[in-house]
Motif scaffolding. Structure first.
Motif, PDB file in Angstrom:
ATOM      1  N   ASP A  96       0.811  -1.114  -0.088  1.00 44.16           N
ATOM      2  CA  ASP A  96      -0.118  -0.017   0.021  1.00 44.16           C
ATOM      3  C   ASP A  96       0.838   1.288   0.048  1.00 44.16           C
ATOM      4  O   ASP A  96       0.610   2.328  -0.760  1.00 44.16           O
ATOM      5  N   ARG A  99       2.203   1.733  -3.203  1.00 41.38           N
ATOM      6  CA  ARG A  99       1.156   2.138  -4.384  1.00 41.38           C
ATOM      7  C   ARG A  99       1.178   3.429  -4.163  1.00 41.38           C
ATOM      8  O   ARG A  99       0.803   4.398  -5.048  1.00 41.38           O
ATOM      9  N   GLU A 100       1.116   4.163  -2.856  1.00 47.40           N
ATOM     10  CA  GLU A 100       0.783   5.541  -2.565  1.00 47.40           C
ATOM     11  C   GLU A 100       1.750   6.327  -3.217  1.00 47.40           C
ATOM     12  O   GLU A 100       1.570   7.468  -3.758  1.00 47.40           O
ATOM     13  N   ASP A 103       1.581   6.564  -6.771  1.00 49.19           N
ATOM     14  CA  ASP A 103       0.541   7.702  -7.213  1.00 49.19           C
ATOM     15  C   ASP A 103       0.993   9.116  -7.089  1.00 49.19           C
ATOM     16  O   ASP A 103       0.595  10.023  -7.884  1.00 49.19           O
ATOM     17  N   THR A 106       3.473   9.976  -9.826  1.00 48.68           N
ATOM     18  CA  THR A 106       3.090  10.234 -11.196  1.00 48.68           C
ATOM     19  C   THR A 106       2.065  11.341 -11.457  1.00 48.68           C
ATOM     20  O   THR A 106       1.710  11.671 -12.425  1.00 48.68           O
ATOM     21  N   GLU A 107       1.618  11.966 -10.249  1.00 49.40           N
ATOM     22  CA  GLU A 107       0.715  13.054 -10.230  1.00 49.40           C
ATOM     23  C   GLU A 107       1.481  14.232 -10.977  1.00 49.40           C
ATOM     24  O   GLU A 107       0.976  14.914 -11.421  1.00 49.40           O
TER      25      GLU A 107
END
Length: 147
Positions: A96, A99-100, A103, A106-107
């Motif tokens: 998790d 993944r955070e 994310d 990639t923002e």
């Protein structure tokens, strides 16, 4: 099924007249054996003391002993130990977090439009040294028929 087979065999062997008396004798014998066993258990429990009042002789069988004292609820607590050593919870937390982080990273990166991921296959140029100098040729570096 076995009891029915014994009854079918008992009727011709002992006859219908002696069969009820035989059944009474067998049940009386079994009752006396059970009473003798219960009294022996009570004598042993009273000799062992008050901490062994819940003692059962079936617990002395090795499989039951291991199940009760090692695997049972009042045993060593192997369920807690197994849960403590299970890496799935920690791996889920790590996944998790990754993944955070992915994310978030990639923002801020703008997407590259029109990126071609196809490989350009151009024949390799081969450099050959001669007495006159270096010469290049368009031959591939390997022969596809031999490999």
């Amino acid at each position: 099924m076995e009891l029915v087979a014994l009854m079918i065999l008992a009727v011709p062997l002992f006859g219908p007249d002696k069969l009820p008396e035989l059944i009474q004798n067998v049940t009386g014998f079994l009752r006396k054996v059970r009473e003798l066993s219960d009294s022996a258990k009570q004598d042993i429990r009273s000799e062992l003391g008050p901490e062994f009042q819940d003692f059962e002789f079936e617990d002395l069988h090795p499989k039951r002993f291991v199940h009760k004292h090692v695997l049972g609820s009042d045993g060593l607590g192997l369920e807690e130990l197994r849960d403590a050593l299970d890496p799935r919870k920690e791996l889920t937390q790590i996944a998790d977090a990754v993944r955070e982080a992915a994310d978030i990273s990639t923002e801020n990166v703008p997407a590259a439009p029109g990126v071609d991921l196809a490989k350009d296959v151009a024949p390799a140029k081969r450099v050959t040294l001669t007495k006159e100098g270096a010469a290049t040729s368009e031959r591939p570096l390997f022969d596809p028929e031999t490999t």
